[in-house]
Design a protein around this motif. Structure first.
Motif, PDB file in Angstrom:
ATOM      1  N   ASP A 220       0.855  -1.185   0.000  1.00 31.32           N
ATOM      2  CA  ASP A 220       0.000   0.000   0.000  1.00 31.32           C
ATOM      3  C   ASP A 220       0.894   1.240   0.000  1.00 31.32           C
ATOM      4  N   LYS A 221       1.318   1.640  -1.189  1.00 31.74           N
ATOM      5  CA  LYS A 221       2.287   2.722  -1.324  1.00 31.74           C
ATOM      6  C   LYS A 221       1.733   4.048  -0.801  1.00 31.74           C
ATOM      7  N   ARG A 222       0.450   4.284  -0.982  1.00 27.55           N
ATOM      8  CA  ARG A 222      -0.138   5.541  -0.527  1.00 27.55           C
ATOM      9  C   ARG A 222       0.017   5.692   1.002  1.00 27.55           C
ATOM     10  N   SER A 223      -0.323   4.637   1.727  1.00 25.11           N
ATOM     11  CA  SER A 223      -0.216   4.684   3.190  1.00 25.11           C
ATOM     12  C   SER A 223       1.235   4.829   3.630  1.00 25.11           C
ATOM     13  N   MET A 224       2.134   4.066   2.985  1.00 25.02           N
ATOM     14  CA  MET A 224       3.538   4.129   3.379  1.00 25.02           C
ATOM     15  C   MET A 224       4.123   5.509   3.095  1.00 25.02           C
ATOM     16  N   ASP A 225       3.759   6.099   1.979  1.00 21.38           N
ATOM     17  CA  ASP A 225       4.237   7.454   1.669  1.00 21.38           C
ATOM     18  C   ASP A 225       3.722   8.460   2.695  1.00 21.38           C
ATOM     19  N   ALA A 226       2.477   8.278   3.125  1.00 22.17           N
ATOM     20  CA  ALA A 226       1.913   9.168   4.141  1.00 22.17           C
ATOM     21  C   ALA A 226       2.660   9.027   5.467  1.00 22.17           C
ATOM     22  N   HIS A 227       2.999   7.777   5.825  1.00 18.33           N
ATOM     23  CA  HIS A 227       3.764   7.555   7.048  1.00 18.33           C
ATOM     24  C   HIS A 227       5.139   8.219   6.966  1.00 18.33           C
ATOM     25  N   LEU A 228       5.792   8.043   5.834  1.00 20.93           N
ATOM     26  CA  LEU A 228       7.123   8.628   5.663  1.00 20.93           C
ATOM     27  C   LEU A 228       7.078  10.148   5.691  1.00 20.93           C
ATOM     28  N   GLU A 229       6.006  10.714   5.193  1.00 14.78           N
ATOM     29  CA  GLU A 229       5.849  12.168   5.254  1.00 14.78           C
ATOM     30  C   GLU A 229       5.765  12.624   6.714  1.00 14.78           C
ATOM     31  N   MET A 230       5.039  11.876   7.526  1.00 14.44           N
ATOM     32  CA  MET A 230       4.932  12.207   8.943  1.00 14.44           C
ATOM     33  C   MET A 230       6.279  12.068   9.667  1.00 14.44           C
ATOM     34  N   LEU A 231       7.134  11.189   9.140  1.00 11.21           N
ATOM     35  CA  LEU A 231       8.443  10.946   9.774  1.00 11.21           C
ATOM     36  C   LEU A 231       9.567  11.774   9.154  1.00 11.21           C
ATOM     37  N   SER A 232       9.228  12.680   8.268  1.00 11.71           N
ATOM     38  CA  SER A 232      10.248  13.419   7.510  1.00 11.71           C
ATOM     39  C   SER A 232      11.174  14.255   8.404  1.00 11.71           C
ATOM     40  N   SER A 233      10.703  14.618   9.572  1.00 12.97           N
ATOM     41  CA  SER A 233      11.530  15.424  10.478  1.00 12.97           C
ATOM     42  C   SER A 233      12.411  14.563  11.376  1.00 12.97           C
ATOM     43  N   ASP A 234      12.279  13.248  11.261  1.00 13.25           N
ATOM     44  CA  ASP A 234      13.064  12.333  12.095  1.00 13.25           C
ATOM     45  C   ASP A 234      13.715  11.282  11.199  1.00 13.25           C
ATOM     46  N   PRO A 235      14.901  11.571  10.679  1.00 11.93           N
ATOM     47  CA  PRO A 235      15.572  10.652   9.734  1.00 11.93           C
ATOM     48  C   PRO A 235      15.792   9.247  10.293  1.00 11.93           C
ATOM     49  N   GLN A 236      16.074   9.152  11.585  1.00 10.68           N
ATOM     50  CA  GLN A 236      16.319   7.826  12.160  1.00 10.68           C
ATOM     51  C   GLN A 236      15.061   6.962  12.131  1.00 10.68           C
ATOM     52  N   LEU A 237      13.941   7.519  12.569  1.00 14.31           N
ATOM     53  CA  LEU A 237      12.689   6.777  12.526  1.00 14.31           C
ATOM     54  C   LEU A 237      12.276   6.460  11.092  1.00 14.31           C
TER      55      LEU A 237
END
Length: 253
Positions: A220-237
């Motif tokens: 589910d690329k849409r969901s994963m991209d949304a998650h990564l957007e939320m984590l964009s400020s935390d490179p480690q996570l």
């Protein structure tokens, strides 16, 4: 049976209690921390050993439950004792105790916390020994606890210890990261506890690859991209998320 307990941490405390409950006598307790040794000795009715050089040499069992890098020093100090010398490490070869007449490994496969009671009937005990007589002796001790006893050599035990790191230590760290995300968004970790319980429950009856869910397994690329957007400020996570998602996708059949 008379037992000398060397160590006073989580594993040492639970094993000493279990031996005591099974009707054995804990005669001495030693630890680098004198206060911790005193606490455990008080619980099991043992003498506090201030100097390991003065250990009783006629006990039946010498239980080394210390950090892995301290085992060689402790083992050397015990050379000459008459009883069976064992360590409780998952990652240390049995041969590190080869200077003793009778020696082995008594490894309980469980995560221990001093404040939480453990039912050893639910704890697999992995034993290894230099000879058959000692192996039977250690197997009998495990049976006293009501545990399922496995004869596992050092190579397999190291692999088991590695698997346990993934299944326990790393998973618990992921719980912590989950808590961090929830806390950042003003939500309680209690909200996710039922999900954790259900996930753990499923693998009691099936293999983990058969019960995997989530956006990665569905691609589910849409969901994963949304998650990564939320984590964009935390490179480690973000990196952890991508590594685990890619691993899930690659290992699904």
């Amino acid at each position: 049976m008379r037992v000398v307990c060397i160590g006073s941490g989580n594993v040492a405390t639970h094993l000493a209690r279990a031996f005591k409950t099974a009707g054995n006598e804990i005669v001495q307790v030693w630890s680098r921390s004198a206060s911790h040794a005193s606490e455990l000795a008080c619980i099991v009715g043992a003498e506090v050993l201030e100097n390991l050089d003065e250990v009783e040499d006629a006990a039946d069992l010498y239980l080394i439950a210390v950090k892995d890098d301290a085992i060689p020093e402790v083992a050397e100090t015990l050379v000459g004792v008459q009883g069976v010398v064992v360590h409780t490490s998952g990652a240390t070869n049995v041969d590190i105790l080869a200077g003793h007449a009778r020696y082995g490994v008594f490894y309980p496969l469980q995560t221990f916390s001093i404040q939480k009671e453990v039912d050893f009937a639910e704890v697999p005990l992995c034993v290894e020994a230099a000879d058959e007589e000692t192996l039977r002796f250690l197997s009998g001790l495990g049976a006293e606890f009501g545990s399922q006893v496995y004869h596992i050599d050092s190579e397999k035990r190291r692999a088991l210890h590695l698997a346990a790191a993934f299944a326990c230590n790393f998973v618990n760290h992921l719980y912590r990261l989950s808590h961090t995300i929830l806390e950042k968004h003003q939500m309680s970790f209690d909200m996710i506890r039922p999900l954790i319980r259900e996930t753990a429950h499923k693998v009691q009856a099936d293999l983990p690859e058969n019960v995997q869910t989530g956006p990665a397994v569905r691609n589910d690329k849409r969901s994963m991209d949304a998650h990564l957007e939320m984590l964009s400020s935390d490179p480690q996570l973000s990196n952890i998320y991508q590594i685990l998602s890619n691993s899930i996708k690659k290992t699904q059949h």
